[in-house]
Motif scaffolding. Structure first.
Motif, PDB file in Angstrom:
ATOM      1  N   ALA A  40      20.027 -10.324  39.949  1.00 21.58           N
ATOM      2  CA  ALA A  40      20.493 -11.543  40.616  1.00 21.58           C
ATOM      3  C   ALA A  40      20.824 -12.627  39.594  1.00 21.58           C
ATOM      4  CB  ALA A  40      19.441 -12.044  41.596  1.00 21.58           C
ATOM      5  N   ARG A  41      19.973 -12.764  38.569  1.00 24.06           N
ATOM      6  CA  ARG A  41      20.252 -13.748  37.520  1.00 24.06           C
ATOM      7  C   ARG A  41      21.500 -13.370  36.738  1.00 24.06           C
ATOM      8  NH1 ARG A  41      14.559 -13.503  37.326  1.00 24.06           N
ATOM      9  NH2 ARG A  41      14.596 -11.973  35.623  1.00 24.06           N
ATOM     10  N   LEU A  42      21.645 -12.069  36.434  1.00 23.89           N
ATOM     11  CA  LEU A  42      22.816 -11.603  35.707  1.00 23.89           C
ATOM     12  C   LEU A  42      24.098 -11.862  36.511  1.00 23.89           C
ATOM     13  CD1 LEU A  42      23.134  -8.244  33.829  1.00 23.89           C
ATOM     14  CD2 LEU A  42      24.886  -8.913  35.449  1.00 23.89           C
ATOM     15  N   ALA A  43      24.044 -11.570  37.804  1.00 22.04           N
ATOM     16  CA  ALA A  43      25.227 -11.768  38.643  1.00 22.04           C
ATOM     17  C   ALA A  43      25.625 -13.236  38.691  1.00 22.04           C
ATOM     18  CB  ALA A  43      24.959 -11.239  40.050  1.00 22.04           C
ATOM     19  N   GLU A  44      24.657 -14.101  38.837  1.00 25.54           N
ATOM     20  CA  GLU A  44      24.983 -15.529  38.908  1.00 25.54           C
ATOM     21  C   GLU A  44      25.539 -16.030  37.584  1.00 25.54           C
ATOM     22  OE1 GLU A  44      25.746 -19.209  40.197  1.00 25.54           O
ATOM     23  OE2 GLU A  44      25.231 -17.439  41.397  1.00 25.54           O
ATOM     24  N   ALA A  45      24.928 -15.610  36.485  1.00 21.45           N
ATOM     25  CA  ALA A  45      25.429 -16.035  35.173  1.00 21.45           C
ATOM     26  C   ALA A  45      26.835 -15.491  34.927  1.00 21.45           C
ATOM     27  CB  ALA A  45      24.474 -15.568  34.073  1.00 21.45           C
ATOM     28  N   SER A  46      27.093 -14.273  35.359  1.00 19.19           N
ATOM     29  CA  SER A  46      28.414 -13.678  35.167  1.00 19.19           C
ATOM     30  C   SER A  46      29.465 -14.398  36.000  1.00 19.19           C
ATOM     31  CB  SER A  46      28.378 -12.191  35.555  1.00 19.19           C
ATOM     32  OG  SER A  46      27.478 -11.468  34.740  1.00 19.19           O
ATOM     33  N   ARG A  47      29.106 -14.759  37.204  1.00 20.42           N
ATOM     34  CA  ARG A  47      30.058 -15.417  38.102  1.00 20.42           C
ATOM     35  C   ARG A  47      30.543 -16.740  37.510  1.00 20.42           C
ATOM     36  NH1 ARG A  47      30.454 -14.890  43.862  1.00 20.42           N
ATOM     37  NH2 ARG A  47      28.444 -13.813  43.941  1.00 20.42           N
ATOM     38  N   LEU A  67      32.762  -6.645  38.193  1.00 14.79           N
ATOM     39  CA  LEU A  67      31.851  -5.921  39.078  1.00 14.79           C
ATOM     40  C   LEU A  67      30.593  -5.536  38.302  1.00 14.79           C
ATOM     41  CD1 LEU A  67      34.661  -3.622  40.472  1.00 14.79           C
ATOM     42  CD2 LEU A  67      33.496  -5.388  41.819  1.00 14.79           C
ATOM     43  N   PRO A  68      29.670  -6.477  38.101  1.00 10.45           N
ATOM     44  CA  PRO A  68      28.436  -6.105  37.403  1.00 10.45           C
ATOM     45  C   PRO A  68      27.677  -5.032  38.181  1.00 10.45           C
ATOM     46  CG  PRO A  68      28.256  -8.302  38.356  1.00 10.45           C
ATOM     47  CD  PRO A  68      29.675  -7.892  38.502  1.00 10.45           C
ATOM     48  N   VAL A  69      27.104  -4.106  37.428  1.00  8.39           N
ATOM     49  CA  VAL A  69      26.499  -2.905  38.007  1.00  8.39           C
ATOM     50  C   VAL A  69      24.985  -3.043  38.089  1.00  8.39           C
ATOM     51  CG1 VAL A  69      26.112  -0.438  37.602  1.00  8.39           C
ATOM     52  CG2 VAL A  69      28.380  -1.424  37.256  1.00  8.39           C
ATOM     53  N   PHE A  70      24.460  -2.657  39.246  1.00 12.14           N
ATOM     54  CA  PHE A  70      23.002  -2.522  39.396  1.00 12.14           C
ATOM     55  C   PHE A  70      22.631  -1.075  39.152  1.00 12.14           C
ATOM     56  CE2 PHE A  70      19.167  -1.556  41.791  1.00 12.14           C
ATOM     57  CZ  PHE A  70      18.318  -2.551  41.336  1.00 12.14           C
ATOM     58  N   GLU A  94      50.613  -2.444  29.677  1.00 16.98           N
ATOM     59  CA  GLU A  94      51.830  -1.786  29.203  1.00 16.98           C
ATOM     60  C   GLU A  94      52.293  -0.668  30.130  1.00 16.98           C
ATOM     61  OE1 GLU A  94      51.530  -2.513  24.351  1.00 16.98           O
ATOM     62  OE2 GLU A  94      50.769  -0.643  25.223  1.00 16.98           O
ATOM     63  N   THR A  95      51.434  -0.210  31.023  1.00 21.08           N
ATOM     64  CA  THR A  95      51.834   0.864  31.940  1.00 21.08           C
ATOM     65  C   THR A  95      51.954   0.408  33.391  1.00 21.08           C
ATOM     66  OG1 THR A  95      49.591   1.677  32.441  1.00 21.08           O
ATOM     67  CG2 THR A  95      50.655   2.511  30.441  1.00 21.08           C
ATOM     68  N   GLY A  96      51.790  -0.889  33.653  1.00 20.98           N
ATOM     69  CA  GLY A  96      52.047  -1.392  34.992  1.00 20.98           C
ATOM     70  C   GLY A  96      50.844  -1.843  35.792  1.00 20.98           C
ATOM     71  N   TYR A  97      49.648  -1.745  35.216  1.00 21.63           N
ATOM     72  CA  TYR A  97      48.466  -2.340  35.865  1.00 21.63           C
ATOM     73  C   TYR A  97      48.393  -3.814  35.466  1.00 21.63           C
ATOM     74  CZ  TYR A  97      46.301   2.188  37.119  1.00 21.63           C
ATOM     75  OH  TYR A  97      46.004   3.420  37.656  1.00 21.63           O
ATOM     76  N   THR A  98      48.249  -4.701  36.443  1.00 19.27           N
ATOM     77  CA  THR A  98      48.184  -6.127  36.142  1.00 19.27           C
ATOM     78  C   THR A  98      46.828  -6.748  36.475  1.00 19.27           C
ATOM     79  OG1 THR A  98      49.260  -6.536  38.271  1.00 19.27           O
ATOM     80  CG2 THR A  98      50.660  -6.554  36.305  1.00 19.27           C
ATOM     81  N   ARG A  99      45.942  -6.002  37.085  1.00 20.21           N
ATOM     82  CA  ARG A  99      44.577  -6.467  37.351  1.00 20.21           C
ATOM     83  C   ARG A  99      43.654  -5.267  37.234  1.00 20.21           C
ATOM     84  NH1 ARG A  99      41.511 -10.615  39.686  1.00 20.21           N
ATOM     85  NH2 ARG A  99      43.404 -11.865  39.767  1.00 20.21           N
ATOM     86  N   VAL A 100      42.420  -5.542  36.769  1.00 16.06           N
ATOM     87  CA  VAL A 100      41.447  -4.479  36.579  1.00 16.06           C
ATOM     88  C   VAL A 100      40.128  -4.842  37.245  1.00 16.06           C
ATOM     89  CG1 VAL A 100      40.678  -5.430  34.345  1.00 16.06           C
ATOM     90  CG2 VAL A 100      40.313  -2.998  34.859  1.00 16.06           C
ATOM     91  N   GLY A 101      39.516  -3.858  37.856  1.00 15.04           N
ATOM     92  CA  GLY A 101      38.145  -3.977  38.331  1.00 15.04           C
ATOM     93  C   GLY A 101      37.228  -3.371  37.292  1.00 15.04           C
ATOM     94  N   GLU A 102      36.494  -4.210  36.583  1.00 12.95           N
ATOM     95  CA  GLU A 102      35.628  -3.728  35.501  1.00 12.95           C
ATOM     96  C   GLU A 102      34.240  -3.441  36.054  1.00 12.95           C
ATOM     97  OE1 GLU A 102      34.639  -2.227  31.903  1.00 12.95           O
ATOM     98  OE2 GLU A 102      36.648  -2.874  32.509  1.00 12.95           O
ATOM     99  N   PHE A 103      33.933  -2.168  36.153  1.00 12.71           N
ATOM    100  CA  PHE A 103      32.648  -1.664  36.648  1.00 12.71           C
ATOM    101  C   PHE A 103      31.686  -1.735  35.458  1.00 12.71           C
ATOM    102  CE2 PHE A 103      29.770   1.568  38.360  1.00 12.71           C
ATOM    103  CZ  PHE A 103      29.953   1.544  39.733  1.00 12.71           C
ATOM    104  N   HIS A 104      31.098  -2.914  35.318  1.00 14.35           N
ATOM    105  CA  HIS A 104      30.487  -3.300  34.048  1.00 14.35           C
ATOM    106  C   HIS A 104      28.979  -3.081  34.075  1.00 14.35           C
ATOM    107  CE1 HIS A 104      29.424  -5.428  30.494  1.00 14.35           C
ATOM    108  NE2 HIS A 104      28.887  -6.442  31.129  1.00 14.35           N
ATOM    109  N   TYR A 105      28.532  -2.037  33.318  1.00 13.55           N
ATOM    110  CA  TYR A 105      27.098  -1.742  33.373  1.00 13.55           C
ATOM    111  C   TYR A 105      26.381  -1.807  32.040  1.00 13.55           C
ATOM    112  CZ  TYR A 105      28.713   3.189  32.584  1.00 13.55           C
ATOM    113  OH  TYR A 105      29.301   4.349  32.137  1.00 13.55           O
TER     114      TYR A 105
END
Length: 445
Positions: free
Chosen positions: A180-187, A151-154, A106-117
């Motif tokens: 490594a397992r989490l990253a692959e499953a997330s991808r 962006l899964p977080v280590f 709603e404010t003009g961002y159309t993509r987000v980088g989710e720093f997901h930890y």
């Protein structure tokens, strides 16, 4: 589908009578001085990338605005955050994050980088599906329609020197193999137009050996890391390594254009200039940095050195693309007691300079294309020409008006060619907001 704008910002500047052809989520044609079609709009902009978000923190916005200990700062705020996340289920994360993404659009961002930890269950053990909470992020992005860079977080340690994590950090923690397992499953969860990177949380949460071990998991994608957000962090890094955080990264981590150093608030002049020359992105989150009392990024020097920036909403205390851009400049004015600090002869418009920098830097940091150009994603924003801040203006003055004086200025938004905001309101806001309210009512009862 065609969209027509009376004026639109193209890669080489403003143009009039712009017709944009869209197919399969991408821009397939751009015409200037074209006759209007049925889908007429006033002012067209490319959507921005939000390079740093912790979606679940939208639910705790405002909860830490009460005096606690006498030295309230980032570290005391972090204790409030730990208490809030202690009860969150994957469904809660999805509900809260979806509203955050609605507000971004709603404010003009159309993509987000989710720093997901937030990876682990409430007791600190990994879910049976290691990507259970990553699936919550993907679901929130899908429901809201926002583009996603996951962006899964280590996160392995509480402090420099490999200190063991605290109880409050139990939901973040990974070892190298588990990550490594989490990253692959997330991808494997990502939709076709999503991108993937990794995020070593910070140098205090990751040893040098661990950092070297996980970097290949990015597989050419973005690498994001918190760096030099607080003075205490800088002092601890100096004590542990003999170098400041950004200094250490630039000397030891082959920082290049794939990297986004989030915050990078406390820089020496040498660090500022070297970071600018590296090609990396400084991921600024000035609204959150203001809220937490972190400090002020040396934007004037960094811009003068040719540095690349982008913006993020970080803690999501308040979500507004224009707020983030405006606060970058206002912080410089307050410290230097001058106006129009980031302008120069080549860039007389502050709004235009900030918008162009965040557009290019955000796309770089999230590994996507940006701009209204053939082949780029059809991520488009229409501003409200009737906003008093835009009346009688043209060209870069429209950006100055929106960023510094606009109010609810974003009228329509298309993400991947699909309209997700109409007349200033997300098309699914009612349902998403209702679920958010029910979730917060239960969590805060």
């Amino acid at each position: 589908m065609d969209l027509w704008f009376e004026t639109a910002l193209l890669p080489d500047g403003w143009a009039t009578g712009v017709r944009i052809g869209v197919a399969d989520g991408r821009i397939v044609s751009v015409e200037r001085d074209a006759s209007p079609g049925d889908a007429r709009h006033a002012i067209g902009l490319p959507g921005l990338c939000n390079v740093h978000s912790h979606g679940f923190q939208r639910g705790m916005a405002g909860l830490s605005e009460r005096r606690g200990r006498a030295d309230d700062d980032f570290w005391s705020w972090r204790e409030v955050m730990y208490a809030f996340l202690d009860r969150l289920t994957p469904d809660d994360i999805a509900a809260i994050t979806a509203l955050a993404y609605v507000e971004m659009l709603e404010t003009g961002y159309t993509r987000v980088g989710e720093f997901h930890y937030l990876h682990n269950d409430i007791d600190g053990r990994r879910y049976a599906d290691p990507a259970a909470t990553a699936a919550s992020i993907v679901a929130a992005a899908d429901e809201s329609g926002i583009g996603l860079t996951l962006l899964p977080v280590f996160y392995a340690h509480a402090d420099f020197g490999g200190a063991p994590p605290t109880l409050g950090q139990r939901r973040f923690v990974s070892g190298i193999d588990g990550f490594a397992r989490l990253a692959e499953a997330s991808r494997t969860l990502l939709p076709h137009d999503a991108t993937f990177g990794i995020a070593p949380h910070s140098l205090r949460a990751t040893t040098a050996d661990e950092l070297a071990a996980i970097l290949p998991l990015a597989d050419g994608g973005p690498i994001h890391i918190h760096a030099a957000e607080q003075v205490k962090e800088v002092e601890a890094c100096l004590a542990a390594t003999g170098a400041r955080p950004v200094e250490w990264l630039l000397a030891n981590a082959a920082v290049d254009a794939r990297w986004c150093l989030v915050h990078a608030t406390h820089l020496t002049d040498a660090e500022c200039d070297t970071l600018a020359a590296s090609g990396a992105v400084a991921g600024l989150c000035p609204v959150t940095e203001s809220n937490l009392g972190d400090g002020i990024f040396p934007a004037a020097r960094y811009f003068a050195a040719g540095g690349t920036v982008a913006t993020g909403t970080d803690s999501n205390i308040r979500i507004d693309a224009a707020d983030e851009l405006r606060t970058i400049e206002y912080a410089q004015r307050l410290t230097r007691r001058r106006r129009n600090v980031l302008a120069d002869h080549a860039h007389p418009s502050i709004g235009a300079r900030l918008f162009a920098g965040a557009l290019a830097g955000g796309a770089q940091a999230l590994g996507v294309e940006a701009g209204i150009a053939v082949g780029a994603p059809a991520d488009l924003v229409a501003l409200d020409a009737d906003d008093p801040a835009l009346v009688g203006r043209s060209g870069d003055a429209l950006l100055d008006g929106w960023i510094f004086a606009g109010r609810d200025t974003v009228r329509h938004v298309w993400r991947g060619g699909r309209q997700v905001v109409a007349d200033g309101r997300h098309v699914a806001r009612d349902a998403i907001a209702a679920r958010y309210r029910a979730t917060l009512a239960r969590l805060l009862a």
